[in-house]
Every structure is written in C-alpha cells, then in structure tokens.
Design a protein around this motif. Structure first.
Motif, PDB file in Angstrom:
ATOM      1  N   THR A  39       0.829  -1.201   0.000  1.00 37.25           N
ATOM      2  CA  THR A  39       0.000   0.000   0.000  1.00 37.25           C
ATOM      3  C   THR A  39       0.860   1.246   0.000  1.00 37.25           C
ATOM      4  OG1 THR A  39      -1.741  -1.185   1.200  1.00 37.25           O
ATOM      5  CG2 THR A  39      -1.834   1.224   1.215  1.00 37.25           C
ATOM      6  N   GLU A  87       5.381  -1.577 -11.000  1.00 35.07           N
ATOM      7  CA  GLU A  87       6.074  -2.705 -11.640  1.00 35.07           C
ATOM      8  C   GLU A  87       6.575  -3.687 -10.585  1.00 35.07           C
ATOM      9  OE1 GLU A  87      10.055  -3.519 -14.439  1.00 35.07           O
ATOM     10  OE2 GLU A  87       9.511  -1.480 -13.800  1.00 35.07           O
ATOM     11  N   LEU A 136      -2.677  -6.843  -5.976  1.00 31.90           N
ATOM     12  CA  LEU A 136      -3.824  -6.067  -6.455  1.00 31.90           C
ATOM     13  C   LEU A 136      -4.753  -5.708  -5.307  1.00 31.90           C
ATOM     14  CD1 LEU A 136      -4.601  -8.086  -9.725  1.00 31.90           C
ATOM     15  CD2 LEU A 136      -3.471  -5.850  -9.542  1.00 31.90           C
ATOM     16  N   GLY A 190      -3.657  -2.789  -3.425  1.00 36.48           N
ATOM     17  CA  GLY A 190      -3.640  -1.535  -4.163  1.00 36.48           C
ATOM     18  C   GLY A 190      -2.311  -1.188  -4.802  1.00 36.48           C
ATOM     19  N   HIS A 191      -1.404  -2.180  -4.928  1.00 37.31           N
ATOM     20  CA  HIS A 191      -0.134  -1.882  -5.588  1.00 37.31           C
ATOM     21  C   HIS A 191      -0.300  -1.985  -7.099  1.00 37.31           C
ATOM     22  CE1 HIS A 191       3.942  -2.769  -7.200  1.00 37.31           C
ATOM     23  NE2 HIS A 191       4.231  -1.752  -6.401  1.00 37.31           N
ATOM     24  N   SER A 192       0.061  -0.939  -7.798  1.00 42.20           N
ATOM     25  CA  SER A 192      -0.091  -0.906  -9.259  1.00 42.20           C
ATOM     26  C   SER A 192       1.222  -0.686  -9.972  1.00 42.20           C
ATOM     27  CB  SER A 192      -1.075   0.206  -9.653  1.00 42.20           C
ATOM     28  OG  SER A 192      -0.627   1.469  -9.146  1.00 42.20           O
ATOM     29  N   LYS A 220       0.377 -12.258  -6.931  1.00 40.06           N
ATOM     30  CA  LYS A 220      -0.175 -11.104  -7.641  1.00 40.06           C
ATOM     31  C   LYS A 220      -1.577 -10.712  -7.172  1.00 40.06           C
ATOM     32  CE  LYS A 220       2.687 -11.103 -11.769  1.00 40.06           C
ATOM     33  NZ  LYS A 220       2.736 -11.157 -13.256  1.00 40.06           N
ATOM     34  N   ASP A 279       2.141   3.027  -6.744  1.00 36.32           N
ATOM     35  CA  ASP A 279       2.509   2.767  -8.135  1.00 36.32           C
ATOM     36  C   ASP A 279       4.021   2.745  -8.343  1.00 36.32           C
ATOM     37  OD1 ASP A 279       3.070   5.418  -7.747  1.00 36.32           O
ATOM     38  OD2 ASP A 279       1.862   6.172  -9.421  1.00 36.32           O
TER      39      ASP A 279
END
Length: 513
Positions: A36, A68, A61, A64-66, A57, A40
């Motif tokens: 969190t 790389e 998600l 809330g990690h978006s 994975k 990003d």
C-alpha cells in the motif's frame, strides 16, 4: 535509498501457507502495508522460487499496488547494489553479510527484523551479529524496547566473550537497532467491526453480561498458562451482579492442551466460557465479533516467546481497554492508567538456578523449544490481586472503560496503523542510505571458505584446474548419461552468464567422454 529494499518473501510469511501464528499474521500485515505504501512505485521481491512470487499477484492487487513487479534471485548479490538493500524478515543478516562481501559491504544495506527471540536459531543469529561483517548501514528492526534490550544484551555478551578470548578490546561495528512496531490494518478493522448489540446477539451473549476477551492461540507452552487467568476471573465472577463471560478467541496449540484447558474451565463454574476457534484458526469476521462483543481485553502472558503482543494492539484498535502483564513489548503499547492497566510480574526467586541447564538442554535438543518456553513460563509470577482489582474497576465503571478504550483506539491509529509504521520504515531506509554513502568504501573480498567449497577443497585434487589435461577418449555423450545428470548440472549452471555457462557445460560433458 531512493527505493524500498527488495523484500525477501517465502511461504512462511503468509497466513494461508502454514499454521497460523503471530509471525505469519504480522508478516502478512507488513507485506500488505508495504504494498500500500509503495502504490505505483516499483516493488522488489526476492525469492528462490519466482513462481511463488507470481502467485502473490492477487495479494498485490488487493493491497492496491499498481507499480512494476521486479523479481530477484538469491544467488547473485550484484543486482542488490542498484536497489540499495535487502530486507530479511528475521535477524539472520550476519549470514547474509558473508554473501554480500563478494561485491563489497558498502554496496547495499541488509535489514533484518526480530520476532521470537528465545529459539536457538534466533539466538544464534543474534550472536553472529558480533562476529560477521555487519556495518552501521545495516539494521535489525526491533518491534519493542524489550526486544531491543535482548538484542543488545546478546551482542554485548558475545563481544565480551571475544575480548576475553583474544585478551584485548576489539571495537565491533554494530547495526542500527531501531524500534519500529508491527503494523495493524487499522482501517480494515474499523470497517469490519460490527456493533456491540449485533455481535452479542450473534454469539448468544446477554446484553447485560460482563464480557472479557482473550485473543490469540491457546498454548501453555508458547503463549500463557491460562490457570491464573481462570482463577482471577472465577473470584471476580462471584462478586459481580451480572454473569461474567470469557471469550477465548484463537486456535488450540495441541489436542492434549485443549483437553486440559477444558478440565480447568470446569473448575471455574462461575465463569461462562465461550470458545471460538479450536482445531482451526478463527476467521477475521469471528474475531471482529468477539472484539465487538467484549467490554475489555485480557492478556496475562508469561512466555518469553512473546516479544511484541499484536493481539493487544488489535484490541486497542477495536476500542477496548486492555489488562495485560507488564511484560516484554506490552509495556510499549499500553499506557498504564490511560489505555488500560499493566499487571506487575516477576521471575520467581530461585529461577536463575535452572536457567542455564534449560538453555543448554535446548541447545542440545534434549528439550524442544516449546517445552523449554513453557517451562520458563512457569517461573513467571503475576500479581493476581492487582489483576483482579484492575478488572473489577473497569467492569464496575463503564465510563472509565469507554474512555480508556477510546484512548487505546486513538493510540492504535496514531502509532500502529500501516501508514504510520511504513513511514518509519521509509525514514530508516533513507538514513541507512546516507550512512552507506558517508561510510568508507568496502572493496569486494573473497567469500568465506565455508561458502566456497571448490576453493576450500582445492588441495584435495592432485593437479590445479589450470594445468593442461589430456583430451577425452570419447566424442559422443550418451543421452541417458546427460539426462540423468541434469539435476546435478542445473545448480552448477544456474546464475552464470551465457559465456560462463557454455564453458562450464563443456567441461561437465567432458567428464563423461
């Protein structure tokens, strides 16, 4: 560090990959808070099993990690110089320092973390901090001041032993030992907690009852002997005008202990026991019901296995006042007379006489860690009169209990919530980067011989590798020979460059021609 270090992950870090315990629960909470916080930004994860990381994975998600996802192995230390650090969720950074020295100790930081400290493995890791190539830009994160005191004591004792052995003072660099608590998912708890009326109806508890909750595993070996708690509540129940309920919310340790605890409950007929859990862990919804239904939380632990006490933070986050032993990390969390009450405790007179024999038997594995841990717990005495008085005060004065619960919830949010804890992590990583930049450059050196078997056993061979060697007698490698040696060749070639791999593969084949 411009980025968070790479986080070493394994199945032992997650609650769905093994028996539920505090370490796994806290590990998963840390992982989610880590994701969190990064948002990003790139996430670096390290493992010897890339497939396991890819299986995480959905968790990424969900948190809330978006950004790389970058996966790193554990054989070659060079990539970590670019990242700036490796986070290891245990105190074994001394062993990892031996791996790092092949690229230079100042290339990146090693960050460890304490959990249970009274196992031979954990104590061995702490002793290694005094003799391995640890530097001030490394760190072992301590979840409590009591835990840090243990680390400092082991380090100082080992340093003293080395000085006695060599007859001189040897200044040994020490890692940073910051006290950073474990995070709790405060916001998620607030969303998941039902109302008190709803919770009591669901659990079948009368609205007017006095309700105490114990949160955690039920283990006389590695958590707490329940009999002092049961006796205190039995005496208190006889003085109250409404029924006293004890909700025990957590998994059983062993069937034998579960049967014994049930025998003890029958000796306390004035207390209404509600057992949630048992052979299986309690799900989050049931745990939230138990917390919402309670008037207060009680945690009279007596065990050295405990270093932080995550369950009391959960109780505080749920708005409950807490009565707990004045023991280990509890005194960091609970402010006596503000969030709850701390019950005095002491080691029984004469305890020192059996301390070394217990420790040595554990070292030799004559006695198991749980047995030693439980035996030590029998030496810890609680002030039962004070515990009973504190409980009575809270149950007789609901307004005081409510005010303390509100203070506890506020403290849980301000000190133990994920964003607050991760900000402390970010500041630590930044401080370590500065120490690394300001420190003397450490050139790469050969790894220890114990990690370099070809060099260690080089003299076993009659001739050096550089010597000219006769050409092989054959020209064609039998397919079944090659096929049945792949399991042996693979670890030799793994992690090598294409050029190195090609050269070594030719030599491996040459052995069988």
């Amino acid at each position: 560090m411009t980025e968070f270090p790479s986080l070493l992950v394994s199945s032992d870090l997650f609650t769905h990959c093994g028996k539920l315990n505090g370490r796994r629960w806290s590990g998963q909470s840390l992982f989610q808070a880590w994701l969190t916080h990064l948002g990003d930004l790139p996430l670096h994860l390290s493992s010897n099993d890339p497939g396991f990381i890819r299986s995480l994975k959905p968790l990424l998600l969900q948190a809330g990690h978006s950004g790389e996802l970058r996966i790193h192995g554990l054989v070659d230390p060079k990539p970590y110089a670019e990242i700036g650090g490796l986070f290891i969720p245990d105190p074994s950074i001394g062993s990892w320092a031996r791996w790092r020295q092949s690229v230079g100790a100042s290339c990146f930081s090693l960050i460890g973390q304490i959990h249970t400290l009274n196992t031979p493995a954990a104590l061995g890791h702490l002793e290694a901090l005094a003799s391995e190539t640890i530097h001030p830009w490394d760190a072992v994160i301590c979840s409590s001041t009591a835990g840090r005191a243990v680390v400092e004591s082991v380090f100082a004792d080992r340093e003293h032993q080395l000085q006695q052995r060599f007859g001189c003072h040897i200044p040994l660099p020490r890692p940073q030992l910051p006290v950073i608590p474990l995070p709790v998912p405060f916001d998620a708890m607030q969303e998941g907690l039902p109302g008190r009326v709803q919770a009591r109806e669901a659990l079948g508890i009368p609205a007017a009852a006095h309700v105490v909750v114990w949160l955690g595993r039920l283990s006389m070996l590695t958590k707490a002997d329940p009999w002092p708690t049961y006796q205190i509540l039995q005496r208190l129940a006889l003085e109250l005008s409404h029924p006293l309920w004890l909700i025990e919310c957590g998994a059983d340790d062993t069937p034998e202990q579960a049967r014994h605890f049930q025998e003890l409950r029958r000796l306390c007929p004035a207390v209404r026991f509600l057992r949630l859990g048992g052979a299986e862990p309690v799900d989050e919804a049931t745990k939230f019901q138990a917390l919402a239904a309670a008037d207060l939380a009680l945690s009279l632990v007596d065990n050295c296995q405990e270093t932080f006490g995550l369950s009391v933070i959960e109780a505080m986050a749920a708005g409950l006042p807490v009565v707990a032993t004045d023991w280990d990390g509890y005194r960091d969390s609970i402010r006596h007379g503000v969030d709850g009450f701390l019950v005095p405790c002491r080691w029984a007179p004469g305890s020192q006489s059996c301390s070394f024999p217990l420790g040595w038997q554990q070292q030799l594995k004559i006695m198991s860690f749980p047995l030693v841990s439980g035996a030590l717990g029998q030496l810890v005495q609680l002030d039962a009169a004070s515990a009973g008085s504190y409980l009575a005060s809270l149950l007789h004065d609901p307004s005081m209990a409510k005010a303390m619960g509100q203070q506890g919830r506020k403290r849980a949010q301000q000190r133990f919530s994920g964003p607050v804890v991760m900000q402390q992590y970010a500041e630590l990583f930044s401080d370590l980067a500065k120490l690394r930049q300001d420190g003397a450059d450490r050139a790469p050196i050969q790894p220890p011989l114990s990690l370099d078997p070809v060099r260690l056993f080089g003299h076993f061979a009659s001739h050096p590798s550089s010597m000219a060697w006769p050409e092989p007698q054959g020209h064609l490698l039998e397919p079944q020979v090659a096929h049945n040696r792949q399991a042996l060749w693979h670890p030799l070639l793994d992690g090598l460059s294409a050029e190195q791999s090609g050269l070594l593969l030719n030599q491996l084949r040459r052995k069988h021609l």
